[in-house]
Design a protein around this motif. Structure first.
Motif, PDB file in Angstrom:
ATOM      1  N   PRO A 150      15.560   9.546   3.663  1.00 12.74           N
ATOM      2  CA  PRO A 150      14.553  10.469   3.106  1.00 12.74           C
ATOM      3  C   PRO A 150      14.015  11.439   4.153  1.00 12.74           C
ATOM      4  N   GLU A 151      13.830  10.942   5.391  1.00 14.85           N
ATOM      5  CA  GLU A 151      13.325  11.805   6.462  1.00 14.85           C
ATOM      6  C   GLU A 151      14.330  12.894   6.818  1.00 14.85           C
ATOM      7  N   LYS A 164      16.680  14.073   4.832  1.00 16.07           N
ATOM      8  CA  LYS A 164      16.765  14.997   3.709  1.00 16.07           C
ATOM      9  C   LYS A 164      15.604  15.993   3.751  1.00 16.07           C
ATOM     10  N   MET A 165      14.413  15.497   4.109  1.00 17.56           N
ATOM     11  CA  MET A 165      13.262  16.378   4.197  1.00 17.56           C
ATOM     12  C   MET A 165      13.456  17.423   5.293  1.00 17.56           C
ATOM     13  N   GLU A 166      14.000  16.980   6.420  1.00 18.41           N
ATOM     14  CA  GLU A 166      14.263  17.905   7.527  1.00 18.41           C
ATOM     15  C   GLU A 166      15.289  18.954   7.125  1.00 18.41           C
ATOM     16  N   GLN A 222      15.871  20.020   4.094  1.00 14.22           N
ATOM     17  CA  GLN A 222      15.246  20.923   3.142  1.00 14.22           C
ATOM     18  C   GLN A 222      14.347  21.930   3.850  1.00 14.22           C
TER      19      GLN A 222
END
Length: 226
Positions: free
Chosen positions: A190-191, A193-195, A197
């Motif tokens: 998740p981390e 993927k956030m980066e 994005q």
């Protein structure tokens, strides 16, 4: 404002008036009876395709249903912005692509607008990483003469333009073929993927700033003259 047919010479005259800075944007729009969006569109086409981009096509551009679906899916998947997809697939305008997206979302079926792709698309050919680097460097050494490089290496003008822009922003690595990475992204944390994005948003913001730079310059001139 009613739609009029403008010659390439007229468009160049308007753009030159904008660049000279002797008139404000409002004065130019009033003097030449053109809209702000038209000026922005002409500037984009001149920068992207050269003087030939200011010529109006006598026939509608032709697209296959496969091309339409590919362009739409690139956008809805988040892999490309609308502006990026327009450049990648050489769609005539963002409004055309938006219509395809709307049709896709309504589950309507795409159809070919003609048999095969347009002439500009048939000029595209597959290249490897080393070839893209070589072509981009050649174009830069020759004053960003995209058309000359396209003719020399038998690729499309748009391919050369994209490679040069990528090379300028990210060097050799930016010219690697990143297709097939979607599966790998699905395995990110998740981390991560956030980066990823956040990086996409940063690129989109930078692209929007670049697209608006031309008109912002005119607006600044206009404010100073008030």
């Amino acid at each position: 404002m009613s739609k009029r047919a403008f010659t390439p010479t007229f468009k160049l005259e308007v753009l030159k008036a904008c660049e000279d800075g002797f008139y404000t944007l409002s004065e130019i729009m009033k003097k030449y009876k053109v809209s702000k969006s038209a000026i922005k569109d002409w500037k984009y086409k001149l920068d992207t395709y050269g003087a030939s981009g200011l010529q109006e096509s006598s026939t509608c551009k032709r697209y296959t249903k496969e091309l339409k679906l590919s362009a739409v899916r690139d956008c809805v998947s988040g892999q490309y912005s609308i502006n990026e997809a327009v450049k990648k697939y050489e769609v005539s305008s963002t409004s055309v692509l938006r219509k395809w997206i709307k049709k896709y979302n309504s589950h309507s079926e795409f159809k070919d607008t003609a048999k095969g792709r347009s002439n500009t698309m048939t000029k595209r050919k597959k290249t490897n990483w080393e070839e893209r680097i070589h072509i981009a460097r050649h174009c830069l050494k020759n004053g960003k003469d995209y058309q000359q490089s396209a003719n020399t290496y038998e690729v499309s003008y748009q391919q050369v333009y994209q490679w040069v822009k990528k090379y300028e922003s990210g060097g050799d690595e930016a010219l690697k073929d990143k297709r097939g990475k979607k599966k790998e992204e699905a395995q990110l944390t998740p981390e991560e993927k956030m980066e990823l994005q956040m990086k996409k948003l940063e690129r989109e913001n930078e692209r929007l700033r670049a697209e608006n730079l031309f008109l912002k310059k005119l607006e600044e001139v206009e404010r100073r003259r008030r």
